[in-house]
Design a protein around this motif. Structure first.
Motif, PDB file in Angstrom:
ATOM      1  N   SER A 229     -11.987   1.084   8.817  1.00  0.00           N
ATOM      2  CA  SER A 229     -10.675   1.714   8.659  1.00  0.00           C
ATOM      3  C   SER A 229     -10.810   3.220   8.575  1.00  0.00           C
ATOM      4  CB  SER A 229      -9.974   1.202   7.398  1.00  0.00           C
ATOM      5  OG  SER A 229      -9.912  -0.195   7.409  1.00  0.00           O
TER       6      SER A 229
ATOM      7  N   GLY B 214      -8.207   0.778  -7.638  1.00  0.00           N
ATOM      8  CA  GLY B 214      -7.130   1.366  -8.427  1.00  0.00           C
ATOM      9  C   GLY B 214      -7.415   2.835  -8.679  1.00  0.00           C
ATOM     10  N   LYS B 215      -7.128   3.300  -9.904  1.00  0.00           N
ATOM     11  CA  LYS B 215      -7.254   4.727 -10.207  1.00  0.00           C
ATOM     12  C   LYS B 215      -8.666   5.053 -10.694  1.00  0.00           C
ATOM     13  CE  LYS B 215      -2.784   5.497  -9.576  1.00  0.00           C
ATOM     14  NZ  LYS B 215      -1.895   5.921 -10.643  1.00  0.00           N
TER      15      LYS B 215
ATOM     16  N   ASP C 221       5.900  -2.508 -15.108  1.00  0.00           N
ATOM     17  CA  ASP C 221       5.996  -2.560 -13.654  1.00  0.00           C
ATOM     18  C   ASP C 221       4.864  -3.414 -13.073  1.00  0.00           C
ATOM     19  OD1 ASP C 221       6.908  -1.465 -10.968  1.00  0.00           O
ATOM     20  OD2 ASP C 221       4.832  -0.761 -11.017  1.00  0.00           O
ATOM     21  N   ILE C 222       3.668  -3.308 -13.653  1.00  0.00           N
ATOM     22  CA  ILE C 222       2.531  -4.112 -13.185  1.00  0.00           C
ATOM     23  C   ILE C 222       2.792  -5.599 -13.424  1.00  0.00           C
ATOM     24  CG2 ILE C 222       0.122  -4.701 -13.790  1.00  0.00           C
ATOM     25  CD1 ILE C 222       0.310  -2.416 -11.862  1.00  0.00           C
TER      26      ILE C 222
ATOM     27  N   TYR D 103       5.163  -6.644 -10.884  1.00  0.00           N
ATOM     28  CA  TYR D 103       4.500  -6.721  -9.583  1.00  0.00           C
ATOM     29  C   TYR D 103       3.750  -8.042  -9.412  1.00  0.00           C
ATOM     30  CZ  TYR D 103       0.658  -6.107  -6.329  1.00  0.00           C
ATOM     31  OH  TYR D 103      -0.259  -6.310  -5.343  1.00  0.00           O
TER      32      TYR D 103
ATOM     33  N   LYS E 224      11.720   3.307 -11.205  1.00  0.00           N
ATOM     34  CA  LYS E 224      12.645   4.155 -10.459  1.00  0.00           C
ATOM     35  C   LYS E 224      13.990   4.385 -11.139  1.00  0.00           C
ATOM     36  CE  LYS E 224      12.288   4.061  -5.474  1.00  0.00           C
ATOM     37  NZ  LYS E 224      12.787   3.321  -4.309  1.00  0.00           N
TER      38      LYS E 224
ATOM     39  N   ASN F 252      11.470  18.356   3.416  1.00  0.00           N
ATOM     40  CA  ASN F 252      10.809  17.049   3.380  1.00  0.00           C
ATOM     41  C   ASN F 252      11.642  15.921   2.796  1.00  0.00           C
ATOM     42  OD1 ASN F 252       7.884  16.988   4.375  1.00  0.00           O
ATOM     43  ND2 ASN F 252       7.991  18.911   3.265  1.00  0.00           N
TER      44      ASN F 252
ATOM     45  N   PRO G  78      13.710  12.943   2.505  1.00  0.00           N
ATOM     46  CA  PRO G  78      14.096  12.045   3.596  1.00  0.00           C
ATOM     47  C   PRO G  78      15.594  11.729   3.635  1.00  0.00           C
ATOM     48  CG  PRO G  78      12.973  10.814   1.868  1.00  0.00           C
ATOM     49  CD  PRO G  78      12.921  12.248   1.468  1.00  0.00           C
TER      50      PRO G  78
ATOM     51  N   ILE H  97      17.047   9.193  -3.859  1.00  0.00           N
ATOM     52  CA  ILE H  97      16.543   7.819  -3.906  1.00  0.00           C
ATOM     53  C   ILE H  97      15.252   7.732  -4.733  1.00  0.00           C
ATOM     54  CG2 ILE H  97      17.591   6.979  -1.761  1.00  0.00           C
ATOM     55  CD1 ILE H  97      14.818   7.651  -0.458  1.00  0.00           C
TER      56      ILE H  97
ATOM     57  N   CYS I 299      12.267   8.909  -4.360  1.00  0.00           N
ATOM     58  CA  CYS I 299      11.047   8.555  -3.648  1.00  0.00           C
ATOM     59  C   CYS I 299       9.879   9.437  -4.090  1.00  0.00           C
ATOM     60  CB  CYS I 299      11.246   8.666  -2.138  1.00  0.00           C
ATOM     61  SG  CYS I 299      11.492  10.350  -1.565  1.00  0.00           S
ATOM     62  N   GLY I 300      10.196  10.578  -4.719  1.00  0.00           N
ATOM     63  CA  GLY I 300       9.124  11.419  -5.244  1.00  0.00           C
ATOM     64  C   GLY I 300       8.512  12.374  -4.240  1.00  0.00           C
ATOM     65  N   THR I 301       9.075  12.440  -3.020  1.00  0.00           N
ATOM     66  CA  THR I 301       8.496  13.329  -2.016  1.00  0.00           C
ATOM     67  C   THR I 301       8.523  14.781  -2.487  1.00  0.00           C
ATOM     68  OG1 THR I 301       9.189  11.825  -0.288  1.00  0.00           O
ATOM     69  CG2 THR I 301       8.638  14.045   0.394  1.00  0.00           C
TER      70      THR I 301
ATOM     71  N   ASP J 171       5.790  15.515  -4.798  1.00  0.00           N
ATOM     72  CA  ASP J 171       4.481  15.562  -4.134  1.00  0.00           C
ATOM     73  C   ASP J 171       4.280  16.830  -3.312  1.00  0.00           C
ATOM     74  OD1 ASP J 171       3.943  13.085  -5.158  1.00  0.00           O
ATOM     75  OD2 ASP J 171       4.415  11.980  -3.322  1.00  0.00           O
TER      76      ASP J 171
END
Lengths: 153, 620
Positions: free
Chosen positions: B24, B363-364, B446-447, B450, B542, B563, B565, B585, B587-589, B592
């Motif tokens: 990859s 993971g982290k 959240d985990i 998930y 969120k 940026n 969206p 929304i 998204c956190g863009t 970042d």
């Protein structure tokens, strides 16, 4: 004709017990998805009812019952990708294409799927288009990736 | 680290990692380019070989050169020329590709000196990254199939079983049942039609141990399978492997062909009179098929649903015949135990958990990858010494073992010795070997949500507590993460979780509540914070977070504006930008992309920040 392709596959499995899953896999591989006619032919060959064959096929995530797009997009939502923001990537692809996971765009250009782990967790978050792996994805990169496969919509 | 005799005439042997992770990252082109350059320059005495997963996926693509075990990491296609011109032609190392210790900055040329490798004990992964998985000759050169020969010529099935029993080997698929005991049960079952199945239906999201082993060293698994078949008296074997693992399947097929050519498979193997055949079955994507009886149903061509036990598969399994199902790692351990003896093996590990365990560390964590450590190692050593600690200098919050069936271990458990018993006591399980490390930016609620999404979707639906219970638990978790949780939700979750555990037939339902139960056990206050104060302390959920642009820090650079969206940011050159919260929304863009030197975008939960309503000029 799909019938001749089916017969070829059936011949490979004559007399083998419990072969319905490999048959479904081979047929989907050749024809792209499992239509109602195809299910009914497999049922006849396997001496099972159509409901039984569909029951088996619908149990497994691998099988599709509708035509899929020219390009299959898989967004990884394995745990490593999840903690690195895989869901945000999926949201962005969903927004760009206007379809939810499991669906295909109207022009049959893209099918969108979510997968649980592609195994390159060190490169999370990851998405795959057909066989190309896009690693360490960021939201602003999504549009660019989709554009390389032709304009969506 | 076995040097390969067959090719030792060569001056250099170059191993390019062609595991899924490195591929990859582009290693296929590196391999082709190396071959091409060495060919066109007509450099003699150099063998360009490839291997499966080397383990250190974080630093991929990896190129390893023998002799010396010189380890080049994060290699790019552009680096190939230097490797060829410097190393292969002139014998000079390409220092800039060496591993650099993240804290000391010291460069380390050999893999065996890198802490990630030096602290591991590789038994199951003994050949991974050192041999070409598509060439049986490489496997034979490191002593492959010697154990099979020994078993077929010198040992009775009873002796094999007794050897495996006294080694203390336990199933590496999750439950940890004693392998020798299981084999013995099947061996004693009447009937001459028996089966052995290799379970390679690795379904945990975030786990890639079995896949990597099949891709890197398929023959070890197959040799183990043959030894098991001889011990229990089976003449037919199946490998049940996920269809999503095309490379593993391809390498297995190549391995099976080569085994036949060498007389390790078929009738009268090595003249011993023992017959054995192997078929590959591709799993069609159902997590529950990792469970033995569900897997058997799937091979029989049915919906993969588990059934009650007893009878255990060792008595009545595939087609009603005695059947053994072993995990990939269990089988890969078998040839080494036969070769080195049960005393050697049982000397590794703890009193009840013998041998080593393979983890897919992700993971982290600074060093993601495949690691193998002796049982009983402390979680701290695994995460900090081998894993290199948390990436980005953040703080450790929890480690999840056992995937969707396991639990989250908090920082207070870093001294926990990793073995079957202590993990179970801590509310988790050993599982198949997934370990996901989480930092303070991970929300445990959240985990839990998930993992429940996953198990709820994968529940086969046979048992009502699992089918309906996981659904109800998910609904509650979803409302908590959305800020709609009500007091009493945590207690309700606990009650439901215990019912699902008690009332489910198979491992999926019995363990699905573990992520919820352990996160409640160790991080209850975080659940309460979501429910009572509508706040997500990790700033993940969120619905409970908002983004703001701080007016005193915004420089009006328009990067976030361009940026976003959904066009939720208004602003202009030299104007303080403002986020429209109705349109956002989350998204956190913007967060970042805002340049680090400005850090004007902030993420908050449970509070509001006063900002201008419309873009205003930046005050000088």
């Amino acid at each position: 004709m799909f019938i001749t392709k089916l017969v070829e596959i059936f011949n490979e499995y004559k007399g083998e017990k419990g072969a319905v899953i490999p048959i479904l896999q081979k047929v989907q591989d050749k024809l792209g998805y499992l239509s109602q006619e195809v299910i009914s032919e497999i049922a006849k060959f396997s001496r099972m009812s159509e409901t039984e064959v569909f029951g088996v096929a619908s149990f497994y995530a691998q099988f599709r019952f509708t035509r899929c797009g020219d390009h299959v997009i898989r967004v990884c939502l394995g745990t490593a990708c999840h903690v690195s923001g895989g869901e945000r990537i999926l949201d962005e692809v969903t927004r760009e294409l206007g379809v939810s996971p499991g669906e295909t765009t109207e022009d049959y250009k893209f099918s969108l799927e979510r997968v649980a782990c592609l195994g390159c967790c060190a490169l999370a978050p990851v998405m795959v288009v057909d066989k190309t792996v896009y690693t360490k994805m960021k939201l602003p990169k999504v549009r660019g990736v989709l554009q390389t496969y032709g304009e969506n919509k | 680290m076995g040097k390969i005799n067959r090719t030792s005439k060569k001056r250099y042997i170059v191993h390019v990692c062609l595991g899924t992770g490195c591929i990859s990252g582009g290693s296929l082109n590196i391999y082709k380019s190396l071959k091409q350059q060495v060919d066109s320059l007509k450099i003699k005495n150099v063998l360009i070989n490839f291997t499966g997963c080397h383990g250190f996926c974080q630093r991929g693509p990896i190129v390893d050169i023998e002799p010396g075990g010189i380890f080049y990491s994060e290699v790019k296609e552009e680096d190939v020329t230097d490797i060829v011109q410097q190393h292969l032609k002139k014998g000079k190392f390409v220092d800039r590709l060496f591993y650099r210790h993240p804290s000391t900055g010291e460069t380390i040329p050999c893999s065996r000196d890198i802490p990630f490798y030096s602290r591991q004990q590789r038994i199951i992964l003994r050949n991974c990254g050192h041999i070409n998985p598509e060439n049986i000759g490489d496997y034979l050169a490191v002593g492959g199939y010697e154990s099979l020969k020994k078993v077929l010529t010198e040992m009775t099935p009873e002796q094999v079983i007794s050897e495996i029993s006294s080694s203390g080997l336990r199933g590496r698929g999750g439950a940890g049942f004693l392998t020798g005991l299981k084999w013995d049960l099947c061996h004693r079952s009447p009937g001459n039609e028996k089966y052995i199945i290799c379970n390679a239906d690795e379904g945990d999201p975030g786990a890639f141990m079995d896949r990597s082993i099949l891709e890197a060293d398929p023959h070890s698994v197959l040799e183990g399978m043959l030894i098991g078949a001889y011990a229990i008296g089976a003449n037919q074997g199946y490998i049940y492997c996920r269809a999503e693992y095309p490379l593993a399947l391809e390498r297995l097929r190549i391995a099976l062909r080569q085994m036949e050519e060498h007389g390790f498979l078929g009738n009268d193997i090595l003249g011993s009179g023992f017959n054995f055949h192997i078929k590959i079955k591709e799993g069609a994507g159902a997590f529950v098929c990792g469970e033995e009886t569900a897997l058997i149903a799937s091979i029989e061509g049915k919906r993969g649903m588990p059934r009650t036990r007893p009878p255990f598969p060792a008595i009545s399994g595939l087609w009603g015949k005695p059947t053994i199902i072993n995990n990939v790692k269990t089988l890969a351990s078998v040839p080494v135990i036969i070769a080195k003896g049960s005393n050697w093996y049982s000397g590794i590990g703890t009193e009840k958990s013998k041998g080593t365990v393979v983890f897919a560390l992700t993971g982290k964590i600074a060093n993601s990858g495949l690691v193998e450590v002796p049982m009983g190692i402390e979680l701290r050593e695994l995460i900090y010494e081998i894993g290199g600690g948390i990436s980005g200098g953040r703080k450790f919050k929890a480690a999840q073992t056992g995937g969707p069936s396991g639990g989250c271990l908090p920082a207070s458990m870093l001294n926990l010795p990793i073995d079957y018993e202590s993990l179970a006591d801590a509310g988790s399980i050993m599982g198949s070997g997934g370990m996901i490390v989480m930092d303070e930016d991970t929300c445990v609620v959240d985990i839990a949500r998930y993992f429940l999404i996953f198990t709820q979707a994968e529940s086969c639906g046979k048992c009502v507590p699992c089918r309906v219970g996981t659904r109800q638990m998910l609904i509650i978790l979803e409302r908590i993460t959305k800020g709609d949780g009500v007091p009493g939700d945590v207690e309700l979750l606990e009650r439901l979780a215990n019912t699902v555990k008690l009332g489910s037939l198979c491992g999926l339902g019995q363990t699905a509540p573990n992520p919820v139960l352990t996160t409640i056990r160790y991080f209850r206050s975080e659940y309460e914070e979501h429910i009572n104060n509508k706040r997500c302390p990790a700033l993940v959920c969120k619905e409970l977070i908002s983004f703001y642009i701080l007016p005193e820090k915004c420089k009006g650079c328009r990067i976030c504006f361009k940026n976003c969206p959904v066009g939720a940011i208004s602003g202009g050159k030299k104007l303080i930008h403002v986020i429209n919260h109705e349109r956002c929304i989350k998204c956190g863009t913007c967060f970042d992309v805002c340049p680090k030197r400005f850090s004007a975008v902030v993420k908050v939960s449970g509070k509001q920040i006063k900002v201008p309503e419309k873009p205003i000029p930046i005050s000088k």
